[in-house]
Design a protein around this motif. Structure first.
Motif, PDB file in Angstrom:
ATOM      1  N   UNK A 167      39.453 -14.934 -64.921  1.00 34.81           N
ATOM      2  CA  UNK A 167      39.865 -14.917 -66.327  1.00 34.81           C
ATOM      3  C   UNK A 167      41.029 -15.862 -66.585  1.00 34.81           C
ATOM      4  N   UNK A 168      41.870 -16.083 -65.564  1.00 31.82           N
ATOM      5  CA  UNK A 168      43.026 -16.964 -65.729  1.00 31.82           C
ATOM      6  C   UNK A 168      42.601 -18.395 -66.062  1.00 31.82           C
ATOM      7  N   UNK A 169      41.457 -18.817 -65.508  1.00 37.09           N
ATOM      8  CA  UNK A 169      40.962 -20.159 -65.797  1.00 37.09           C
ATOM      9  C   UNK A 169      40.587 -20.296 -67.264  1.00 37.09           C
ATOM     10  N   UNK A 170      39.967 -19.276 -67.813  1.00 34.29           N
ATOM     11  CA  UNK A 170      39.576 -19.308 -69.223  1.00 34.29           C
ATOM     12  C   UNK A 170      40.811 -19.261 -70.111  1.00 34.29           C
ATOM     13  N   UNK A 171      41.783 -18.413 -69.736  1.00 38.08           N
ATOM     14  CA  UNK A 171      43.009 -18.323 -70.535  1.00 38.08           C
ATOM     15  C   UNK A 171      43.776 -19.647 -70.521  1.00 38.08           C
ATOM     16  N   UNK A 172      43.801 -20.320 -69.368  1.00 39.90           N
ATOM     17  CA  UNK A 172      44.486 -21.621 -69.294  1.00 39.90           C
ATOM     18  C   UNK A 172      43.797 -22.643 -70.177  1.00 39.90           C
ATOM     19  N   UNK A 173      42.483 -22.603 -70.217  1.00 40.27           N
ATOM     20  CA  UNK A 173      41.755 -23.540 -71.078  1.00 40.27           C
ATOM     21  C   UNK A 173      42.038 -23.258 -72.541  1.00 40.27           C
ATOM     22  N   UNK A 174      42.157 -21.989 -72.902  1.00 39.44           N
ATOM     23  CA  UNK A 174      42.484 -21.644 -74.289  1.00 39.44           C
ATOM     24  C   UNK A 174      43.881 -22.111 -74.655  1.00 39.44           C
ATOM     25  N   UNK A 175      44.818 -21.991 -73.719  1.00 42.73           N
ATOM     26  CA  UNK A 175      46.175 -22.459 -73.988  1.00 42.73           C
ATOM     27  C   UNK A 175      46.221 -23.971 -74.165  1.00 42.73           C
ATOM     28  N   UNK A 176      45.285 -24.667 -73.534  1.00 43.05           N
ATOM     29  CA  UNK A 176      45.207 -26.126 -73.695  1.00 43.05           C
ATOM     30  C   UNK A 176      44.545 -26.527 -75.007  1.00 43.05           C
ATOM     31  N   UNK A 177      44.108 -25.540 -75.794  1.00 40.27           N
ATOM     32  CA  UNK A 177      43.548 -25.830 -77.104  1.00 40.27           C
ATOM     33  C   UNK A 177      42.039 -25.954 -77.148  1.00 40.27           C
ATOM     34  N   UNK A 178      41.350 -25.608 -76.071  1.00 41.48           N
ATOM     35  CA  UNK A 178      39.897 -25.686 -76.068  1.00 41.48           C
ATOM     36  C   UNK A 178      39.288 -24.483 -76.777  1.00 41.48           C
ATOM     37  N   UNK A 179      38.234 -24.719 -77.541  1.00 39.83           N
ATOM     38  CA  UNK A 179      37.504 -23.628 -78.173  1.00 39.83           C
ATOM     39  C   UNK A 179      36.530 -22.999 -77.196  1.00 39.83           C
ATOM     40  N   UNK A 180      35.914 -21.903 -77.630  1.00 45.31           N
ATOM     41  CA  UNK A 180      35.015 -21.174 -76.735  1.00 45.31           C
ATOM     42  C   UNK A 180      33.805 -22.016 -76.338  1.00 45.31           C
ATOM     43  N   UNK A 181      33.271 -22.779 -77.272  1.00 43.71           N
ATOM     44  CA  UNK A 181      32.106 -23.620 -76.952  1.00 43.71           C
ATOM     45  C   UNK A 181      32.501 -24.693 -75.947  1.00 43.71           C
ATOM     46  N   UNK A 182      33.685 -25.297 -76.128  1.00 45.80           N
ATOM     47  CA  UNK A 182      34.133 -26.327 -75.182  1.00 45.80           C
ATOM     48  C   UNK A 182      34.395 -25.731 -73.809  1.00 45.80           C
ATOM     49  N   UNK A 183      34.987 -24.548 -73.777  1.00 42.95           N
ATOM     50  CA  UNK A 183      35.229 -23.889 -72.486  1.00 42.95           C
ATOM     51  C   UNK A 183      33.915 -23.636 -71.769  1.00 42.95           C
ATOM     52  N   UNK A 184      32.954 -23.167 -72.528  1.00 37.73           N
ATOM     53  CA  UNK A 184      31.657 -22.853 -71.932  1.00 37.73           C
ATOM     54  C   UNK A 184      30.959 -24.112 -71.434  1.00 37.73           C
ATOM     55  N   UNK A 185      30.949 -25.163 -72.268  1.00 42.07           N
ATOM     56  CA  UNK A 185      30.184 -26.363 -71.926  1.00 42.07           C
ATOM     57  C   UNK A 185      30.881 -27.231 -70.889  1.00 42.07           C
ATOM     58  N   UNK A 186      32.195 -27.366 -70.967  1.00 44.85           N
ATOM     59  CA  UNK A 186      32.908 -28.325 -70.122  1.00 44.85           C
ATOM     60  C   UNK A 186      33.450 -27.728 -68.833  1.00 44.85           C
ATOM     61  N   UNK A 187      33.671 -26.407 -68.821  1.00 39.01           N
ATOM     62  CA  UNK A 187      34.304 -25.795 -67.648  1.00 39.01           C
ATOM     63  C   UNK A 187      33.380 -24.810 -66.943  1.00 39.01           C
ATOM     64  N   UNK A 188      32.836 -23.865 -67.695  1.00 43.00           N
ATOM     65  CA  UNK A 188      32.121 -22.764 -67.055  1.00 43.00           C
ATOM     66  C   UNK A 188      30.706 -23.138 -66.600  1.00 43.00           C
TER      67      UNK A 188
END
Length: 277
Positions: A167-188
């Motif tokens: 979960x920390x990886x997702x929270x860090x991505x959110x703090x960097x300003x990424x939206x949920x779709x970007x987190x899903x497509x670019x990271x997860x």
């Protein structure tokens, strides 16, 4: 140095595994043998490992010419590709929400996914056929594809993979300003690629070999998938001539076998990604 007892256990283990492998492969090897036999040798009372009359690839040529086998293969590729694409596009966001979402009612949705896992597809054939008939989809590609665009197994497998992502990886991505779709497509999604590959392989095997549903909604050879096409091939063209019939079955199974051999390592890696967090 390996102890004699350990060496003996290893030999016995490999012998058992080799015996099991041969028992599994024996029907396939027998089918390949029959595909090269002339008609008079198939049920001959005398066993001959090799054909009494070598006919080469005559059975394979007849399998290709007596029925539109290539058409069946193309239909199978189109249907399986469409089903797999839809399943992946639906399963990824659904699994992500079920694994990482904090929405009221997720437990009820997860229960519905589990129920979908235990309901056999044969039990849904009649209601799905009635729906397809009322929508005028009988003997169309849509009837072969639409009922399987949502895969409970796919959602289950990808949810288990998403649970392994911290979960920390997702929270860090959110703090960097990424939206949920970007987190899903670019990271997860890149992280769970092995699990997606396992889903693709499982779905490909299931729908390439599916005979029940195509035999329910397909009424002509134009939309027949490979297994149903072989059944039409047997009834209309070959009858009791099993050499060409099994030659057609071998040609239909060969692409799937080749894909599995080339991707078996990734497939096993993908299954390991589906373990619980």
């Amino acid at each position: 140095m390996m102890q004699p007892s350990s060496r003996l256990v290893g030999i016995v283990r490999h012998l058992l595994l080799a015996t099991g492998a041969m028992l599994v492969l024996l029907p396939l090897l027998w089918a390949i043998r029959i595909s090269f036999l002339p008609a008079e040798d198939v049920f001959s009372p005398q066993f001959h490992l090799l054909p009494s009359r070598w006919i080469g690839f005559e059975n394979y040529a007849r399998a290709l010419t007596a029925s539109p086998l290539l058409r069946f293969l193309v239909n199978g590729v189109v249907v399986c590709a469409a089903i797999i694409l839809c399943q992946v596009l639906v399963a990824i966001p659904c699994a992500y929400i079920l694994a990482k979402g904090r929405i009221v009612g997720l437990r009820l949705i997860w229960l519905a996914v589990l129920v979908g896992l235990v309901v056999p597809p044969a039990a849904l054939a009649l209601p799905l056929f009635i729906m397809a008939a009322q929508l005028g989809l009988i003997d169309t590609y849509a009837a072969l594809i639409l009922p399987w665009t949502i895969s409970p197994l796919g959602i289950f497998l990808l949810r288990q993979a998403f649970l392994r992502v911290p979960d920390e990886l997702i929270e860090a991505a959110r703090l960097d300003g990424l939206g949920e779709v970007e987190i899903l497509a670019r990271i997860l999604v890149p992280l769970i690629t092995p699990a997606i590959g396992a889903l693709i392989m499982i779905s490909l095997v299931a729908h390439w070999n599916d005979l029940l549903w195509p035999s329910v909604v397909v009424t002509s050879g134009d939309k027949a998938t490979p297994p149903f096409g072989v059944m039409l091939f047997q009834v209309q063209e070959i009858g009791s001539d099993y050499g060409p019939l099994l030659a057609g079955a071998i040609m239909i199974a060969a692409p799937l076998l080749l894909v599995f051999i080339l991707t078996q390592r990734r497939f096993l890696d993908g299954l390991s990604w589906t373990g619980s967090k």
